[in-house]
Enzyme design. Structure first.
Site, PDB file in Angstrom:
ATOM      1  N   ASP A 208       0.708  -1.305   0.140  1.00 18.42           N
ATOM      2  CA  ASP A 208      -0.171   0.154  -0.026  1.00 18.42           C
ATOM      3  C   ASP A 208       0.328   0.666   0.247  1.00 18.42           C
ATOM      4  O   ASP A 208       0.630   2.393   0.729  1.00 18.42           O
ATOM      5  CB  ASP A 208      -0.958  -0.050   1.103  1.00 18.42           C
ATOM      6  CG  ASP A 208      -2.105   0.486   1.427  1.00 18.42           C
ATOM      7  OD1 ASP A 208      -2.720   1.554   0.415  1.00 18.42           O
ATOM      8  OD2 ASP A 208      -2.090   1.457   2.226  1.00 18.42           O
ATOM      9  N   GLU A 446       3.524  -8.255   7.412  1.00 17.26           N
ATOM     10  CA  GLU A 446       1.751  -9.307   7.166  1.00 17.26           C
ATOM     11  C   GLU A 446       2.016 -10.158   6.016  1.00 17.26           C
ATOM     12  O   GLU A 446       0.977  -9.533   4.579  1.00 17.26           O
ATOM     13  CB  GLU A 446       0.952  -8.289   6.568  1.00 17.26           C
ATOM     14  CG  GLU A 446       0.364  -7.304   7.917  1.00 17.26           C
ATOM     15  CD  GLU A 446      -0.282  -6.087   7.515  1.00 17.26           C
ATOM     16  OE1 GLU A 446      -0.810  -5.975   6.192  1.00 17.26           O
ATOM     17  OE2 GLU A 446      -0.964  -5.365   8.517  1.00 17.26           O
ATOM     18  N   TYR A 499      -6.756  -3.406  12.230  1.00 15.84           N
ATOM     19  CA  TYR A 499      -7.091  -2.034  12.133  1.00 15.84           C
ATOM     20  C   TYR A 499      -9.054  -1.916  12.177  1.00 15.84           C
ATOM     21  O   TYR A 499      -9.543  -2.355  11.793  1.00 15.84           O
ATOM     22  CB  TYR A 499      -7.570  -1.853  10.925  1.00 15.84           C
ATOM     23  CG  TYR A 499      -5.719  -1.178  10.256  1.00 15.84           C
ATOM     24  CD1 TYR A 499      -5.945  -0.177  10.181  1.00 15.84           C
ATOM     25  CD2 TYR A 499      -4.452  -2.167   9.901  1.00 15.84           C
ATOM     26  CE1 TYR A 499      -3.945   0.245  10.264  1.00 15.84           C
ATOM     27  CE2 TYR A 499      -3.398  -1.890   9.977  1.00 15.84           C
ATOM     28  CZ  TYR A 499      -2.750  -0.537  10.006  1.00 15.84           C
ATOM     29  OH  TYR A 499      -2.027   0.599   9.852  1.00 15.84           O
ATOM     30  N   GLU A 535       0.996  -1.489  14.509  1.00 13.98           N
ATOM     31  CA  GLU A 535       0.408  -0.648  13.314  1.00 13.98           C
ATOM     32  C   GLU A 535      -0.883  -0.766  13.997  1.00 13.98           C
ATOM     33  O   GLU A 535      -1.427  -1.733  14.534  1.00 13.98           O
ATOM     34  CB  GLU A 535      -0.328  -1.313  11.673  1.00 13.98           C
ATOM     35  CG  GLU A 535       1.771  -1.350  11.386  1.00 13.98           C
ATOM     36  CD  GLU A 535       0.941  -1.828   8.974  1.00 13.98           C
ATOM     37  OE1 GLU A 535       0.374  -1.447   9.417  1.00 13.98           O
ATOM     38  OE2 GLU A 535       1.913  -1.916   9.354  1.00 13.98           O
TER      39      GLU A 535
HETATM   40  C1  BDP Z   1      -1.713  -1.903   6.739  1.00 14.17           C
HETATM   41  C2  BDP Z   1      -0.372  -2.149   6.394  1.00 14.17           C
HETATM   42  C3  BDP Z   1      -0.142  -1.166   5.541  1.00 14.17           C
HETATM   43  C4  BDP Z   1      -0.902   0.041   4.751  1.00 14.17           C
HETATM   44  C5  BDP Z   1      -2.216  -0.176   6.246  1.00 14.17           C
HETATM   45  C6  BDP Z   1      -3.098   0.552   5.553  1.00 14.17           C
HETATM   46  O1  BDP Z   1       0.840  -2.762   6.921  1.00 14.17           O
HETATM   47  O2  BDP Z   1       0.938  -0.875   4.016  1.00 14.17           O
HETATM   48  O3  BDP Z   1      -0.864   0.858   4.561  1.00 14.17           O
HETATM   49  O4  BDP Z   1      -2.219  -1.264   6.076  1.00 14.17           O
HETATM   50  O5  BDP Z   1      -4.130   0.334   4.847  1.00 14.17           O
HETATM   51  O6  BDP Z   1      -1.501  -3.369   6.878  1.00 14.17           O
HETATM   52  O7  BDP Z   1      -3.015   2.051   5.935  1.00 14.17           O
END
Ligand code: BDP
Length: 641
Positions: A208, A446, A499, A535
Site C-alpha cells: 500500500d 503481513e 485496524y 500498526e
Molecule cells: C497495513 C499495511 C500498511 C498499510 C495499512 C493501511 O501494513 O502498509 O498502509 O495497512 O491499510 O496492513 O493503511
C-alpha cells in the site's frame, strides 16, 4: 608492482564465526566518509534521462545506449538525483512508467585520483529502485538486484585507461517487480482489444504505497588507498561499569575508541578483541535518560606496505555502547525495560517521492521529538543510512525492516524468492549492523503466513538472520488474522498490526476494546512472547470534522487512537512492550477506490502539518516518557522544539 587485489583488501573479520558461514557477501559496505586517507565526491544534481518507451522496453539494450552519450541516441530530459522520477514532469506516462529508464552524467575526476595508481576509486549508488545496471565509459561495471540498499563498483582502472576522456556514468534502472523480487509484484497483459489499447499491461502489487522509482539516494565517488579497511563489526556489551567493546580486524589494524571530547578511552592493535572502557557512557534512547544517544568514535587505522609503497587508511565509525535483550514480557535496553512509543514511517514526500532529502529528514526528526516519540519502524523497507545516523545521534530506536512486504502469492514462497530474501537480509545486516539505534530486525510485513510453505520459508529466514547477527532480536509483522501465525514460533517479539473499527466493523468504535483485548490474549496465550502493536490507526482527511465522529474525520481518527490507548494501558503492565501508530504522515499510494490521493492515516499531513490526532499522541507519549523514562532537564520545555 601494484599490490595484488587480495592482499590489498583488509577485510575486518566478523566477530561471530557463524556470520562468515552464512553470509554470502564477500565485501563490506561501510558508509563513505571522508578521512585523512579518503575523499568523497557527490554526483547529485542534474542528470540526463530517458525512459525507454519502446514496446518491449528493451531498445536501450538493443541499441546499446550506454556506448555513447545518451543525447546522441535520442531526446533526453533533465532529471534530478536523488529523486523518484515519477512526479517530476507533467507526463502521465512517466508517472506510471514500468520498465527501463536511463540516467547519464559526465564527471570530472580529480587528476590526482587518476595519476595515483595507489588510489582506489569507487562508484557508489545509495539505492535505485529496483534493478540497476551501471556502465562507465560504455563498460559495464556492476548490476544490482533490489531497491533500498547500496551497491558499488571499483572504477579506477577504467578511468585510467584514457585520462583525457571525461568519465561518463550511465545507469539503467528497471522498476519491474516479479514474484521473486522484494517487494513482489507481477505484470499482467490485457489482450482484449475491445477493452484495452494495443500493448496494454499493468503491474500488480500487493502493498500500500506508491511504487516510486529511479535513483533514490546519493550517487558518489569515493577513494581509499589500495590497502583499505573493508568492513568493521562492532558488538557492545557491559558488565557493571565496564564495557567489552568487541570487534575484529586484520592484525595490522589499530582501533582507538574516543569519547565525545576526542579523548582516547581504549585502544587495541590486535586483529580482533575486546576494548574495555571504564566509566562508560551508555547509549540511551531519547527520553529514557538525561544524557541520551552518547556516541563514541572508533578510529580504525590500517598500515600496509608492499615492495613499493606504504598505504595508510583511516576510517572513523560512530559507536554507541548499549545492550538489547528480550524476556517473555519485556524488551530491555541496557537491562532496563524499554517501551516503544513511536511511529511507522515512509520515505515519501511531494515531488521527490522517495528521493533522499535532508530538509525533510531534519523536519521529521524535529516532529518526532516534538511528539515525544522514542522509536520508529522502517516500514516497509530499509531507509537511507543518513536517517539511521540521525537515529544514533538523537536516540531514536529503530526496528529495521527489509522490503519483504506484500508476500501474498504462494509462488513467492519458492526457492528463488527465499534465496533473494536471504541475500537482501545479508545486505541489510551488512549495512546496518553497527547502528546503536537499530535494536531489532524485521524480516517481513503481513505475509500470507497462513500458507503451508510459509513455515519453512520463515523458519529459514529467521534462523539465517539470527545467525547473521546474534546480538539483536528478530521479528516479522503479522496482521490481525490469527491464522497467519506460521513464522511466529521462530521470532523473539510478536508484532501485530490491526485496524479494528476500520477494515473490520467500519464505523463501530465500540468493538475496539473487545477485539484488541482478544488479539493480545490470543497471541500471548499461544506464544508467551512480548507483543508490539506495530500498526493501528484510521484515515483522516485533514480538515474533515464530524461530531459524533464518522470515518475519515479528524474526530474519528482521534477516537480510534483513544480506544486503543485504553487497552494498551492495561496490557503494557503485562507483556505489551510498544505501540507504533500507522502512520507518521500521509503518503502516496497506487490509485484505487479506497485511497483519495494516497493513504490518509498520517497524524501529520504529507506536508508535515499536525492533524488533531497528533496532539492526542503528543500528550500520551510525553506522559509515557514521564512514567517510564528519566527525562533530560531541557525536555521540561518540549514546546521549544
Ligand atoms: C497495513 C499495511 C500498511 C498499510 C495499512 C493501511 O501494513 O502498509 O498502509 O495497512 O491499510 O496492513 O493503511
Amino acid at each position: 608492482m601494484p599490490v595484488p587485489a587480495r592482499l590489498g583488501v583488509f577485510r575486518v573479520l566478523c566477530l561471530f564465526a557463524v556470520f562468515e558461514a552464512v553470509c554470502l557477501l564477500d565485501t563490506g559496505m561501510l558508509f563513505p566518509r571522508e578521512s585523512s586517507s579518503r575523499e568523497v565526491k557527490e554526483l547529485n544534481g542534474r542528470w540526463d534521462f530517458r525512459a525507454d518507451k519502446s514496446p518491449n522496453r528493451n531498445q536501450g539494450f538493443e541499441k546499446a545506449w550506454y556506448k555513447s552519450r545518451l543525447a546522441e541516441t535520442g531526446p533526453v530530459i533533465d532529471m534530478p538525483v536523488p529523486a523518484s522520477y515519477n512526479d517530476i514532469t507533467q507526463d502521465p506516462t512517466l508517472r506510471d512508467f514500468i520498465g527501463w529508464v536511463w540516467y547519464e552524467r559526465e564527471v570530472v575526476v580529480p587528476a590526482r585520483w587518476i595519476a595515483d595508481e595507489g588510489t582506489r576509486v569507487v562508484l557508489r549508488v545509495g539505492s535505485a529502485h529496483y534493478y540497476s545496471v551501471v556502465w562507465v565509459n560504455g563498460v559495464k561495471v556492476t548490476e544490482h538486484n533490489g531497491g533500498h540498499l547500496p551497491f558499488e563498483a571499483e572504477i579506477g582502472s577504467l578511468i585510467r585507461k584514457d585520462p583525457t576522456q571525461p568519465c561518463r556514468i550511465t545507469i539503467a534502472v528497471n522498476n519491474t517487480l516479479t514474484l521473486d523480487t522484494l517487494p513482489p509484484g507481477n505484470i499482467q497483459h490485457m489482450d482484449d482489444h475491445t477493452k484495452y489499447p494495443d500493448g496494454f499491461f499493468v503491474q500488480n502489487i500487493y502493498f500500500d504505497f506508491f511504487n516510486y522509482a529511479g535513483i533514490h539516494r546519493s550517487v558518489l565517488l569515493y577513494t581509499t588507498p589500495k590497502a583499505y579497511v573493508d568492513d568493521i563489526t562492532v558488538v557492545t556489551d557491559f558488565l557493571d561499569n565496564t564495557v567489552n567493546l568487541k570487534s575484529s580486524f586484520f592484525t595490522t589494524l589499530k582501533a582507538t575508541l574516543m569519547d565525545k571530547n576526542g579523548r582516547c578511552v581504549a585502544s587495541s592493535s590486535e586483529p580482533s578483541g575486546v576494548l574495555k572502557v571504564v566509566d562508560v557512557n551508555l547509549w540511551w534512547p531519547y527520553l529514557m535518560h538525561e544524557n541520551p544517544a552518547y556516541l563514541y568514535s572508533m578510529e580504525v587505522r590500517l598500515m600496509a606496505t608492499d615492495s613499493r609503497s606504504t598505504y595508510e587508511d583511516v576510517y572513523t565509525l560512530p559507536v554507541g555502547i548499549r545492550t538489547v535483550n528480550v524476556t517473555s514480557t519485556q524488551f530491555l535496553i541496557n537491562n532496563k525495560p524499554f517501551y516503544f512509543h513511536g511511529v511507522n514511517k515512509h520515505e515519501d514526500s511531494d515531488i521527490r517521492g522517495k528521493g533522499f532529502d535532508w530538509p525533510l529528514i531534519v523536519k521529521d526528526f524535529n516532529l518526532l521529538k516534538w511528539l515525544g516519540a522514542n522509536s520508529f519502524r522502517t516500514s516497509h523497507y530499509p531507509y537511507a543510512e543518513e536517517i539511521l545516523q540521525m537515529c544514533d545521534r538523537h536516540g531514536i530506536v529503530v526496528i529495521d525492516e527489509c522490503p519483504g512486504v506484500g508476500i501474498k502469492d504462494i509462488r513467492s514462497f519458492g526457492n528463488s524468492s527465499l534465496t533473494h530474501h536471504l541475500a537482501v537480509m545479508d545486505e541489510l545486516v551488512r549495512r546496518d549492523k553497527n547502528h546503536a539505534s537499530v535494536v531489532m530486525w524485521s524480516v517481513a510485513n503481513e505475509p500470507a503466513a497462513e500458507m503451508p510453505p510459509a513455515d519453512f520459508y520463515f523458519k529459514t529466514l529467521i534462523k539465517h538472520t539470527k545467525a547473521l547477527d546474534p546480538s539483536r532480536p528478530v521479528t516479522f509483522i503479522t496482521d490481525s488474522n490469527y491464522a497467519r501465525d506460521r513464522g511466529a514460533p521462530y521470532v523473539d517479539v510478536i508484532c501485530v498490526n490491526s485496524y479494528f473499527s476500520w477494515y473490520h466493523d467500519p464505523g463501530h468504535l465500540e468493538v475496539i476494546p473487545i477485539q484488541l483485548k482478544t488479539q493480545f490474549e490470543n497471541w500471548y496465550g499461544k506464544y508467551q512472547k512480548p507483543i508490539i502493536q506495530s500498526e493501528y490507526g484510521a484515515d483522516a482527511v485533514a480538515g474533515f470534522h464530524s461530531d459524533p465522529p464518522v470515518m475519515f474525520s479528524e474526530e474519528y481518527q482521534k477516537a480510534v487512537l483513544q480506544s486503543y490507548h485504553n487497552v494498551l494501558d492495561q496490557k503494557r503492565k503485562q507483556y505489551v512492550i510498544g505501540e507504533l501508530i500507522w502512520n507518521f504522515a500521509d503518503f502516496m499510494t497506487v490509485q484505487g477506490i479506497t485511497r483519495v490521493v494516497g493513504n490518509k492515516k498520517g497524524i501529520f499531513t504529507r506536508e508535515r502539518q499536525p492533524k488533531a490526532a497528533a496532539f492526542i499522541l503528543k500528550e500520551r507519549y510525553w506522559r509515557l516518557a514521564n512514567e517510564t523514562g528519566r527525562l533530560p532537564v531541557w525536555t521540561k520545555y518540549p514546546c521549544s522544539f
